[in-house]
Design a protein around this motif. Structure first.
Motif, PDB file in Angstrom:
ATOM      1  N   VAL A 121       6.378  -6.118   8.381  1.00 59.93           N
ATOM      2  CA  VAL A 121       5.353  -5.447   7.919  1.00 59.93           C
ATOM      3  C   VAL A 121       5.336  -3.837   7.580  1.00 59.93           C
ATOM      4  O   VAL A 121       6.062  -3.187   8.275  1.00 59.93           O
ATOM      5  CB  VAL A 121       4.178  -5.262   9.291  1.00 59.93           C
ATOM      6  CG1 VAL A 121       2.988  -4.764   9.187  1.00 59.93           C
ATOM      7  CG2 VAL A 121       4.146  -6.969   9.713  1.00 59.93           C
ATOM      8  N   VAL A 122       4.704  -3.400   6.444  1.00 61.27           N
ATOM      9  CA  VAL A 122       4.660  -2.079   6.045  1.00 61.27           C
ATOM     10  C   VAL A 122       3.325  -1.514   6.143  1.00 61.27           C
ATOM     11  O   VAL A 122       2.458  -2.203   5.539  1.00 61.27           O
ATOM     12  CB  VAL A 122       5.238  -2.013   4.691  1.00 61.27           C
ATOM     13  CG1 VAL A 122       5.258  -0.431   4.238  1.00 61.27           C
ATOM     14  CG2 VAL A 122       6.513  -2.594   4.628  1.00 61.27           C
ATOM     15  N   LYS A 123       3.128  -0.523   6.765  1.00 60.59           N
ATOM     16  CA  LYS A 123       1.800   0.202   6.958  1.00 60.59           C
ATOM     17  C   LYS A 123       1.801   1.626   6.619  1.00 60.59           C
ATOM     18  O   LYS A 123       3.025   2.198   6.675  1.00 60.59           O
ATOM     19  CB  LYS A 123       1.227  -0.248   8.001  1.00 60.59           C
ATOM     20  CG  LYS A 123       0.714  -1.660   8.382  1.00 60.59           C
ATOM     21  CD  LYS A 123      -0.158  -1.798   9.436  1.00 60.59           C
ATOM     22  CE  LYS A 123      -0.708  -3.255   9.803  1.00 60.59           C
ATOM     23  NZ  LYS A 123      -1.899  -3.468  10.624  1.00 60.59           N
ATOM     24  N   THR A 124       0.560   2.144   6.397  1.00 62.44           N
ATOM     25  CA  THR A 124       0.828   3.701   5.970  1.00 62.44           C
ATOM     26  C   THR A 124      -0.304   4.275   7.044  1.00 62.44           C
ATOM     27  O   THR A 124      -1.157   3.936   7.334  1.00 62.44           O
ATOM     28  CB  THR A 124      -0.029   3.969   4.588  1.00 62.44           C
ATOM     29  OG1 THR A 124       0.939   3.344   3.765  1.00 62.44           O
ATOM     30  CG2 THR A 124       0.052   5.418   4.688  1.00 62.44           C
ATOM     31  N   GLY A 125       0.234   5.501   7.630  1.00 67.23           N
ATOM     32  CA  GLY A 125      -0.643   6.122   8.771  1.00 67.23           C
ATOM     33  C   GLY A 125       0.193   7.231   9.393  1.00 67.23           C
ATOM     34  O   GLY A 125       1.373   7.199   9.138  1.00 67.23           O
TER      35      GLY A 125
END
Length: 274
Positions: free
Chosen positions: A95-99
């Motif tokens: 999983v790749v997320k931005t934040g």
């Protein structure tokens, strides 16, 4: 039961021990390994000195270019973990997320049974007594128990429970029992209290619970400063489990001095339960 292990990695060298430990935990518990890479929104919004391998130079990059760099790093890190874990038969979800990293990790932790992080990230370097700010915030805010890996990974050979009879320690005891069974590890209970009679009673209480769950447990009691006694007892091959909490109105924002000191200096992995 442990069915889902969340590994948060930034792909840095300090995170390698956490990657290996998480894969081992998922393998032993037959859990799904979710590998999470968070693209730090602060880097995207505020371009800074970027690391381009052997040399570092200030580069005026646009947001899209920074995103590409972070995405490439994410892909490389996740692919490395996937290959190594799947080779051992572990099911992996990348999983790749931005934040903001610690916020995203805490959100993902809501659907995990165990979170694994390294003691320090890329920005923190390799200080033996250091604790990355992201890691500290994850431990303080995660709704799920967190395992903080040591800088060097050694396969756990014993589960060491630091038990003081508090509510967080009781929760750590319950999780420790399940983990000791799943990981097929012997256990040891350490209670630090200047009242020897009370220390023995608390240690016996924890040992009895573990033995009722099929876990062989040795008992050790000591007086003095809890963090010092815990650090003296843990070896690199011990998975240390302990409760942690602060005091007063802001207790949910604090780890407690003992847990923080232990995390900064532990020679092996530490499972923290709030």
């Amino acid at each position: 039961m442990i069915k889902r292990v969340l590994l948060a990695t930034d792909g840095s060298e300090p995170a390698l021990a956490a990657e290996k430990l998480a894969a081992w935990l998922a393998y032993k518990t037959e859990a799904v390994l979710e590998v999470l890479y968070v693209r730090d929104i602060r880097l995207i919004r505020m371009p800074e000195l970027m690391d381009w391998g052997a040399i570092s130079i200030p580069v005026p990059v646009y947001h899209e270019e920074i995103e590409k760099v972070l995405s490439a790093r994410a892909e490389a890190a996740l692919e490395r973990v996937r290959k190594e874990a799947e080779r051992d038969g572990v099911r992996v979800e990348a999983v790749v997320k931005t934040g903001v990293p610690y916020q995203v990790i805490a959100e993902e932790a809501r659907t995990a049974d165990l979170v694994v992080v390294g003691r320090a990230g890329e920005a923190s370097g390799h200080e033996a007594t250091g604790l990355g700010s992201t890691v500290e915030r994850v431990v303080r805010t995660s709704p799920t128990p967190v395992v903080v890996a040591a800088l060097e990974q050694h396969q756990p050979e014993r589960l060491l429970l630091a038990y003081d009879g508090s509510e967080p320690a009781a929760r750590a005891l319950h999780i420790a029992a399940d983990l000791a069974v799943a990981l097929d590890l012997p256990a040891a209970v350490l209670t630090v209290n200047d009242d020897a009679v009370k220390a023995e009673a608390l240690a016996a209480e924890a040992a009895s619970y573990l033995e009722d769950h099929g876990v062989r447990a040795e008992v050790e009691t000591a007086g003095g400063e809890p963090d010092e006694r815990i650090l003296e007892t843990q070896t690199p091959n011990d998975l240390l489990a302990m409760g942690a909490f602060g005091k007063g109105l802001i207790r949910n924002l604090l780890l407690g001095s003992t847990a923080e000191l232990v995390l900064r200096r532990a020679v092996g992995p530490v499972l923290v339960v709030r």
